[in-house]
Design an enzyme around this catalytic site. Structure first.
Site, mmCIF file in Angstrom:
data_model
loop_
_atom_site.group_PDB
_atom_site.id
_atom_site.type_symbol
_atom_site.label_atom_id
_atom_site.label_comp_id
_atom_site.label_asym_id
_atom_site.label_seq_id
_atom_site.Cartn_x
_atom_site.Cartn_y
_atom_site.Cartn_z
ATOM 1 N N CYS A 114 0.751 -1.267 -0.018
ATOM 2 C CA CYS A 114 -0.024 0.083 -0.146
ATOM 3 C C CYS A 114 0.723 1.402 -0.174
ATOM 4 O O CYS A 114 1.841 1.151 0.476
ATOM 5 C CB CYS A 114 -0.839 -0.024 1.248
ATOM 6 S SG CYS A 114 -2.285 1.074 1.176
ATOM 7 N N ASP B 125 -5.981 -3.176 11.265
ATOM 8 C CA ASP B 125 -4.659 -2.214 11.367
ATOM 9 C C ASP B 125 -4.707 -1.754 12.810
ATOM 10 O O ASP B 125 -5.713 -2.025 13.582
ATOM 11 C CB ASP B 125 -4.977 -1.078 10.350
ATOM 12 C CG ASP B 125 -3.747 -0.054 10.270
ATOM 13 O OD1 ASP B 125 -4.067 0.721 9.624
ATOM 14 O OD2 ASP B 125 -2.542 -0.555 10.641
HETATM 15 O O1 LIG Z 1 -0.647 4.821 4.180
HETATM 16 C C1 LIG Z 1 -1.201 5.851 4.702
HETATM 17 O O2 LIG Z 1 -0.472 6.711 4.624
HETATM 18 C C2 LIG Z 1 -2.934 5.883 5.220
HETATM 19 C C3 LIG Z 1 -3.076 7.119 5.634
HETATM 20 C C4 LIG Z 1 -4.372 7.115 6.280
HETATM 21 C C5 LIG Z 1 -5.178 6.071 6.343
HETATM 22 C C6 LIG Z 1 -4.724 4.861 5.829
HETATM 23 C C7 LIG Z 1 -3.244 4.706 5.310
HETATM 24 N N1 LIG Z 1 -2.900 3.356 4.826
HETATM 25 C C8 LIG Z 1 -3.814 2.201 4.980
HETATM 26 C C9 LIG Z 1 -3.213 0.961 4.531
HETATM 27 O O3 LIG Z 1 -3.901 0.100 4.197
HETATM 28 C C10 LIG Z 1 -1.739 0.651 5.231
HETATM 29 O O4 LIG Z 1 -1.180 -0.340 4.460
HETATM 30 C C11 LIG Z 1 -2.094 0.216 6.571
HETATM 31 O O5 LIG Z 1 -2.458 1.348 7.455
HETATM 32 C C12 LIG Z 1 -0.715 -0.564 7.317
HETATM 33 O O6 LIG Z 1 0.316 0.655 7.229
HETATM 34 P P1 LIG Z 1 1.751 0.143 7.918
HETATM 35 O O7 LIG Z 1 1.505 -0.151 9.506
HETATM 36 O O8 LIG Z 1 2.551 1.530 7.566
HETATM 37 O O9 LIG Z 1 2.368 -1.073 7.338
#
Ligand SMILES: O=C(O)c1ccccc1NCC(=O)[C@H](O)[C@H](O)COP(=O)(O)O
Length: 224
Positions: A10, A134
């Protein structure tokens, strides 16, 4: 029956990263259409990037409390997108567009998920294609933080693979194997753990993440 854990990467913002994620073996590529995110891409930009995806790699458009009009803009730019709602959207909000969607559950940090009722949440969103688990972080997501993986009864009939759980939040090449062993999700989702900085992916970390998922699948037996 061997299970292959699907992989979503993502927060892609660059052509080369999209190409590298596909080469690494991602099954889905997420584009963050949330203007407050450092990984934000406009609907038009998401369309440009999504057109690089080959068949059988799913574009995912991620929204946080977006207006119906903005969601329509996103879908017009990426007509084959799966939608992911990552804000405070209700079941009715998620179903309003009549499109397949993934619902993100934002689980508070701390032991036992601070009492988060995942079974009820999943029952509230039965129309979702999947429930993405999440951590509850400032800024709604993409925080690089994990929730307590021991917080929930993963063997519960409502929470097994058939419920299409997506493990997310703070995953890395180093911890994803443990997460799969414990949760046995339908899929995993990663952003921070394969980056050099927010929105800038590291091809080697993406390769390592996919390899770790494959290794976990090889070691984890599941009911067929
Ligand atoms: O990625 C972002 O900046 C984000 C911002 C606001 C809402 C959701 C967002 N990402 C969503 C996703 O699916 C991410 O992959 C998920 O939150 C996991 O992120 P991470 O902990 O950094 O792998």
């Amino acid at each position: 029956m061997p299970h292959r854990t699907r992989i979503k990467i993502c927060g892609l913002t660059r052509e080369g990263d999209v190409d590298a994620a596909v080469r690494a073996g991602a099954d889905a590529i997420g584009f963050v259409l949330y203007p407050q995110s450092p990984r934000f891409v406009s609907p038009e930009r998401a369309g440009e990037l999504a057109r690089r995806l080959p068949p059988f790699v799913t574009p995912v458009l991620l929204f946080v409390n977006a207006s119906p009009e903005f969601i329509v803009q996103g879908v017009a730019a990426v007509p084959n997108a799966l939608l992911q709602f990552h804000g405070d959207e209700t079941p009715a909000d998620c179903a309003a567009g009549g499109r397949p969607f993934v619902r993100a559950a934002r689980i508070p940090p701390g032991p036992a998920g601070a009492g988060f009722d995942l079974l009820k949440y999943a029952s509230d969103f039965t129309a979702a294609q999947a429930i993405l688990l999440d951590a509850h972080v400032e800024g709604y997501g993409g925080g690089g933080q994990s929730f307590d993986w021991n917080a929930f009864p993963w063997s519960h009939p409502q929470l097994n693979a058939s419920s299409r759980l997506v493990l997310s939040g703070g995953l890395t090449p180093a911890n994803v194997t443990d997460g799969i062993r414990l949760v046995r999700p339908w899929a995993v989702d990663v952003s921070s753990g394969v980056e050099v900085s927010k929105g800038i992916k590291d091809p080697d970390k993406m390769l390592a993440f996919v390899a770790a998922v494959s290794a976990a699948d090889a070691q984890t037996s599941r009911p067929s």
